[in-house]
Design an enzyme around this catalytic site. Structure first.
Site, mmCIF file in Angstrom:
data_model
loop_
_atom_site.group_PDB
_atom_site.id
_atom_site.type_symbol
_atom_site.label_atom_id
_atom_site.label_comp_id
_atom_site.label_asym_id
_atom_site.label_seq_id
_atom_site.Cartn_x
_atom_site.Cartn_y
_atom_site.Cartn_z
ATOM 1 N N CYS A 1 0.812 -1.220 0.000
ATOM 2 C CA CYS A 1 0.000 0.000 0.000
ATOM 3 C C CYS A 1 0.846 1.270 0.000
ATOM 4 C CB CYS A 1 -0.945 0.017 1.192
ATOM 5 S SG CYS A 1 -0.117 -0.017 2.805
ATOM 6 N N HIS B 1 -1.876 1.022 7.420
ATOM 7 C CA HIS B 1 -2.182 1.134 5.987
ATOM 8 C C HIS B 1 -1.738 2.510 5.495
ATOM 9 C CE1 HIS B 1 -4.123 -0.045 2.318
ATOM 10 N NE2 HIS B 1 -5.114 0.826 2.404
ATOM 11 N N ASN C 1 -8.054 5.180 -1.755
ATOM 12 C CA ASN C 1 -7.520 3.911 -1.276
ATOM 13 C C ASN C 1 -7.020 3.070 -2.458
ATOM 14 O OD1 ASN C 1 -6.814 1.885 0.497
ATOM 15 N ND2 ASN C 1 -8.864 1.567 1.318
#
Length: 372
Positions: free
Chosen positions: A102, A242, A260
């Site tokens: 990520c 994250h 995201n």
């Protein structure tokens, strides 16, 4: 409740809590809800904070929320890079798959947005290779899909080494393949990497001046079921850490707007809003800085064919400029004779309506091909 759908009970519990809190956001079954806890964690990618690190941040969420809401007459009350004067400076939603990559996605998202926004060129449509950043640069640092990574390291790599384009190394979560051997000639480099950690005012100023910002936050179990609204965690159970890209804010709603990397089947088409201060999004628990932006992005690449909208030259033959439709101003390089020839080609293309295919190196228009 069907026994093969354990997420149903999770979602029901979250909805009950949200009802008690006045429904600040909506929980629903998402593509992340359907995964086991193990596979959900695999889609994170920032080393999880310890309980002590979280405890050491006591009072920080309230302080960050207050700082984010503080009035600043120089900034608008709402800003969204998807709609700046009707122009969209955010690239499409991507999917990191079952790899803790990520940070690469957040970093690349910030670079792509900055490259377009600083040039006033939403049509740039830059698509950089997360695979190159994670499966090559991050791998060289010892990071794996299972370990996750840190943004200060990856931003340092984008400045020192650069990131090639997606077509030169397409992403897959298994990390297989390798970049095209010509990748040094199809490259983007970050300029002016800026640490914005724990400074909401600076985050806003950077967003509205340069483009998207990458940030880390603590993921609580309920976040996997987010559908829409302003997220505030309803549980203390931590799933991990994250990284995402902040693309705007909304003071009336008291939230950041974020992009995201879990595909469009999660959240609000892949985007979400999160309350100021929530989940330590402005300052991730631990000693490392975790919020970064860049001030510009240098490109070295052939760009798609486009129109030359304006030309500028002075009496100095080696000083010519072209305004390209999906790039902005580029200096026509190459010395007096070469510059004169390029300006002649660009003038012809502009007058005849032909497209030009430019090779850009930083701010220099090194080569130009005129379509027949």
């Amino acid at each position: 409740m069907s026994p093969d759908r354990p997420q149903s009970s999770e979602i029901a519990a979250v909805r009950e809590t949200l009802s008690q809190q006045g429904h600040p956001w909506q929980a629903a079954e998402t593509r992340m809800s359907r995964l086991s806890a193990e596979w959900r964690a695999a889609r994170l990618g920032v080393p999880a904070p310890s309980a002590d690190e979280i405890a050491a941040r006591e009072g920080q969420p309230e302080a960050m929320a207050a700082a984010a809401q503080a009035a600043d007459i120089a900034l608008p009350a709402k800003f969204d890079l998807r709609d700046v004067g009707g122009r969209n400076y955010v690239t499409g939603i991507r999917d990191q798959g079952g790899c803790g990559s990520c940070v690469a996605f957040g970093t690349v998202a910030a670079m792509e947005s900055t490259a377009a926004f600083t040039r006033g060129a939403p049509g740039l449509s830059l698509d950089l290779s997360e695979a190159h950043l994670y499966h090559v640069h991050a791998k060289a640092r010892g990071y794996t899909c299972g370990s996750g990574s840190w943004p200060d390291d990856l931003f340092a790599d984008t400045a020192a080494l650069g990131v090639t384009f997606e077509d030169y190394f397409p992403y897959n979560d298994a990390g297989t393949g390798s970049p095209n051997a010509d990748w040094p000639n199809r490259l983007a480099k970050s300029i002016g990497v800026t640490d914005l950690t724990a400074n909401p005012a600076a985050i806003k100023a950077h967003l509205s001046t340069y483009g998207a910002v990458a940030t880390c936050f603590v993921v609580y179990d309920d976040f996997f079921h987010y559908r829409t609204g302003v997220y505030r965690h309803t549980t203390s159970t931590v799933a991990g850490g994250h990284c995402v890209a902040l693309i705007g804010w909304d003071d009336a709603a008291g939230c950041w707007i974020a992009k995201n990397s879990w595909g469009t089947g999660w959240g609000d088409g892949g985007y979400f809003r999160i309350a100021y201060g929530d989940s330590f999004i402005e300052d991730y628990p631990g000693a490392r800085p975790t919020v970064f932006g860049v001030k510009s992005v240098n490109l070295k690449a052939w760009l798609p064919a486009q129109r030359a909208l304006r030309l500028f030259a002075t009496a100095n033959d080696a000083n010519g400029w072209a305004y390209l439709q999906n790039f902005g101003w580029a200096h026509v390089a190459g010395g007096a004779a070469t510059t004169t020839n390029k300006l002649a080609e660009l003038t012809h293309a502009r007058a005849s309506g032909h497209l030009v295919t430019p090779y850009i190196n930083g701010t220099e228009l090194s080569t130009v091909l005129v379509a027949n």
